[in-house]
Scaffold this active site. Sequence first.
Site, PDB file in Angstrom:
ATOM      1  N   ASP A  87      47.848 -73.535-104.906  1.00 34.16           N
ATOM      2  CA  ASP A  87      47.097 -72.916-105.649  1.00 34.16           C
ATOM      3  C   ASP A  87      47.751 -71.761-106.497  1.00 34.16           C
ATOM      4  O   ASP A  87      48.655 -71.253-105.724  1.00 34.16           O
ATOM      5  CB  ASP A  87      45.494 -72.514-105.396  1.00 34.16           C
ATOM      6  CG  ASP A  87      45.778 -71.678-103.993  1.00 34.16           C
ATOM      7  OD1 ASP A  87      46.662 -71.075-103.929  1.00 34.16           O
ATOM      8  OD2 ASP A  87      44.833 -71.922-103.276  1.00 34.16           O
ATOM      9  N   ASP A  89      47.257 -67.990-107.642  1.00 31.63           N
ATOM     10  CA  ASP A  89      46.303 -67.099-107.775  1.00 31.63           C
ATOM     11  C   ASP A  89      47.053 -65.646-108.503  1.00 31.63           C
ATOM     12  O   ASP A  89      48.256 -65.755-108.611  1.00 31.63           O
ATOM     13  CB  ASP A  89      46.298 -66.172-106.083  1.00 31.63           C
ATOM     14  CG  ASP A  89      45.742 -67.079-105.212  1.00 31.63           C
ATOM     15  OD1 ASP A  89      44.631 -67.846-105.429  1.00 31.63           O
ATOM     16  OD2 ASP A  89      46.095 -67.252-104.042  1.00 31.63           O
ATOM     17  N   ASP A 169      49.432 -59.456 -96.286  1.00 31.64           N
ATOM     18  CA  ASP A 169      49.717 -59.663 -95.020  1.00 31.64           C
ATOM     19  C   ASP A 169      51.362 -59.637 -94.635  1.00 31.64           C
ATOM     20  O   ASP A 169      51.716 -58.586 -93.883  1.00 31.64           O
ATOM     21  CB  ASP A 169      49.172 -60.655 -94.311  1.00 31.64           C
ATOM     22  CG  ASP A 169      49.075 -62.337 -95.190  1.00 31.64           C
ATOM     23  OD1 ASP A 169      49.938 -62.154 -96.326  1.00 31.64           O
ATOM     24  OD2 ASP A 169      48.456 -63.287 -94.767  1.00 31.64           O
TER      25      ASP A 169
HETATM   26  P1  ATP Z   1      48.303 -70.863 -99.058  1.00 28.83           P
HETATM   27  O1  ATP Z   1      47.425 -70.819-100.549  1.00 28.83           O
HETATM   28  O2  ATP Z   1      49.666 -71.992 -99.048  1.00 28.83           O
HETATM   29  O3  ATP Z   1      47.388 -71.215 -97.927  1.00 28.83           O
HETATM   30  P2  ATP Z   1      48.454 -68.284 -99.318  1.00 28.83           P
HETATM   31  O4  ATP Z   1      49.592 -67.190 -99.051  1.00 28.83           O
HETATM   32  O5  ATP Z   1      48.396 -68.568-101.028  1.00 28.83           O
HETATM   33  O6  ATP Z   1      48.955 -69.485 -98.798  1.00 28.83           O
HETATM   34  P3  ATP Z   1      45.819 -67.630 -99.792  1.00 28.83           P
HETATM   35  O7  ATP Z   1      44.807 -67.529 -98.610  1.00 28.83           O
HETATM   36  O8  ATP Z   1      45.538 -68.479-101.028  1.00 28.83           O
HETATM   37  O9  ATP Z   1      47.244 -67.665 -99.024  1.00 28.83           O
HETATM   38  O10 ATP Z   1      45.927 -66.046-100.271  1.00 28.83           O
HETATM   39  C1  ATP Z   1      46.501 -65.551-101.400  1.00 28.83           C
HETATM   40  C2  ATP Z   1      47.429 -64.051-100.948  1.00 28.83           C
HETATM   41  O11 ATP Z   1      46.490 -63.364-100.528  1.00 28.83           O
HETATM   42  C3  ATP Z   1      48.301 -64.324 -99.823  1.00 28.83           C
HETATM   43  O12 ATP Z   1      49.554 -64.905-100.350  1.00 28.83           O
HETATM   44  C4  ATP Z   1      48.536 -62.785 -99.387  1.00 28.83           C
HETATM   45  O13 ATP Z   1      49.257 -62.309-100.267  1.00 28.83           O
HETATM   46  C5  ATP Z   1      46.822 -62.372 -99.598  1.00 28.83           C
HETATM   47  N1  ATP Z   1      45.998 -62.621 -98.552  1.00 28.83           N
HETATM   48  C6  ATP Z   1      45.340 -63.798 -97.929  1.00 28.83           C
HETATM   49  N2  ATP Z   1      44.821 -63.617 -96.826  1.00 28.83           N
HETATM   50  C7  ATP Z   1      45.064 -62.390 -96.417  1.00 28.83           C
HETATM   51  C8  ATP Z   1      44.644 -61.520 -95.296  1.00 28.83           C
HETATM   52  N3  ATP Z   1      44.157 -61.862 -94.267  1.00 28.83           N
HETATM   53  N4  ATP Z   1      45.238 -60.162 -95.414  1.00 28.83           N
HETATM   54  C9  ATP Z   1      45.856 -60.037 -96.279  1.00 28.83           C
HETATM   55  N5  ATP Z   1      46.643 -60.648 -97.244  1.00 28.83           N
HETATM   56  C10 ATP Z   1      46.011 -61.833 -97.395  1.00 28.83           C
HETATM   57 MG    MG Z   2      47.265 -69.698-102.171  1.00 29.55          MG
END
Ligand code: ATP
Ligand code: MG
Length: 472
Positions: A87, A89, A169
């Site tokens: 996705d 963001d 994170d």
């Molecule tokens: P994926 O979409 O592949 O699962 P992602 O890193 O994009 O991985 P998301 O859950 O979509 O994960 O979160 C988007 C962004 O928000 C992350 O890349 C990170 O920067 C931030 N983020 C998400 N969860 C956390 C958390 N628990 N603590 C801190 N930052 C977070």
């Molecule tokens: Mg994501």
Amino acid sequence: MLAAALIAWILIRKRSSSTETETDTATSSAATESGYRRISEADHQIPRRYLDDNAMKVVYRLEDAGHEGYLVGGCIRDLLRGLKPKDFDIATSAHPEEAVELFRRGRLIGRRFKLLHVRFGREVIEVATFRASHDQDEVSRDQARTAETGMILRDNVYGTIEEDALRRDFTVNALYYDVKDHSILDFAGGYDDLKNNRLRMIGDANARYREDPVRMLRAARFAAKLGFDIESETANPIRELAPLMRNVSPARLFDEVLKLLQSGHGEASYRQLQRFGLFQYLFPLADQALESDEFPVETLIVNALCNTDRRLAQGKSVTPAFLFAALLWYPLQQRIRELEPTSDLPPLPLLHEAANQVLGDQVRCTAIPRRFSTPVREIWELQLRLPRRQGKRADQLMEHPRFRAAYDLLLLRENSGEDLGGLSQWWTDYQVANPVNRREMMPSDLDDKPKRKRRRRPRKRPANDQSQSQGE
Ligand code: ATP
Ligand code: MG
């Protein structure tokens, strides 16, 4: 002060990373005054066609209205790794209430974080306002709340882009794509970490896991998905802090389980979860069952996850019901064994009773929405029915909506070492056989031939007692 400590950490990281990594290309990227590095398009080389059109529309709309807007997080990380992002963001300087005004199909959601969702047909683009990290001294209790364990309960403190970067994170998740010149902004050294296959927590890992224990699962997941090494300071606290997983809501853990085990890298994620002692907090019964020498528990778990990974790689569908049915199959068998001596229930009601108990225990850790728990029960029930194939039964079983998943579990069980007398091979052959062959496959001496019961005088039974018809 947490914020000040984080900024100091970043400055130290920046200084050390520019000398220690060979991928740090000082000539091609500019470190700026406020402590971020800008990586030009010529250097990062993300092809523009890979940027999601709808996400770009949202960013341009925000920028046109005088706000800042960036693609951020996993999408930039994955594009730099040559992976297709799940996705896209967006992070923005606009407050949610300002941002929602700009989009006809925008809607504010969320309690823990207030987020804007902008819908384009089936695609939803998530827009989050820059947030700052928590500092109890500086923000009112209303805006951010922290539990005694250090866990963040509410998190709506807005901040600058730099603060937003530092409360993310891992460093590789804190890269911002600037549509104005197609460069990437790096506030935490994530670009170098990514080039060096390194997963590194921003700030003090111990404190960051306490703030949100799900970050431990995310560490395991990204290490598995990206094939990264987890830097020692990021990895070391996990084992000790793993029990904090108990404080995370079952609904959130269910979502994380799917991301870990049903996103194409399930087997690698399982290994990471075990390495850090995290698996027991997601599947306590399955974890206990691993100690059994009666059942091939780990083989079945690993085979189920490899099977899921393979299906996803082939573009086939997977269902959480199958995953849970497989992971909890031996805990179910153990529960049946425990209940058997004191129960006079026939096999099928006994299975239902054990299933209730096992699923009841599981949902205390990870929620299982009913749309998945019902099929889990059906897949288990079919394991009892698949040996009974005579007459029209085989054809009827194949009509069952869960037949395919049940057959897959049967195959897994036998491939993992359970002795079912070649039952799964029989079903494999039966499904591809023509009607004549099918009749021939039905040996008259099938050991499951129904034993005729001596007719007894009919006894009046309660209307809801179906045990005999189901258990036969
Ligand atoms: P994926 O979409 O592949 O699962 P992602 O890193 O994009 O991985 P998301 O859950 O979509 O994960 O979160 C988007 C962004 O928000 C992350 O890349 C990170 O920067 C931030 N983020 C998400 N969860 C956390 C958390 N628990 N603590 C801190 N930052 C977070
Ligand atoms: Mg994501």
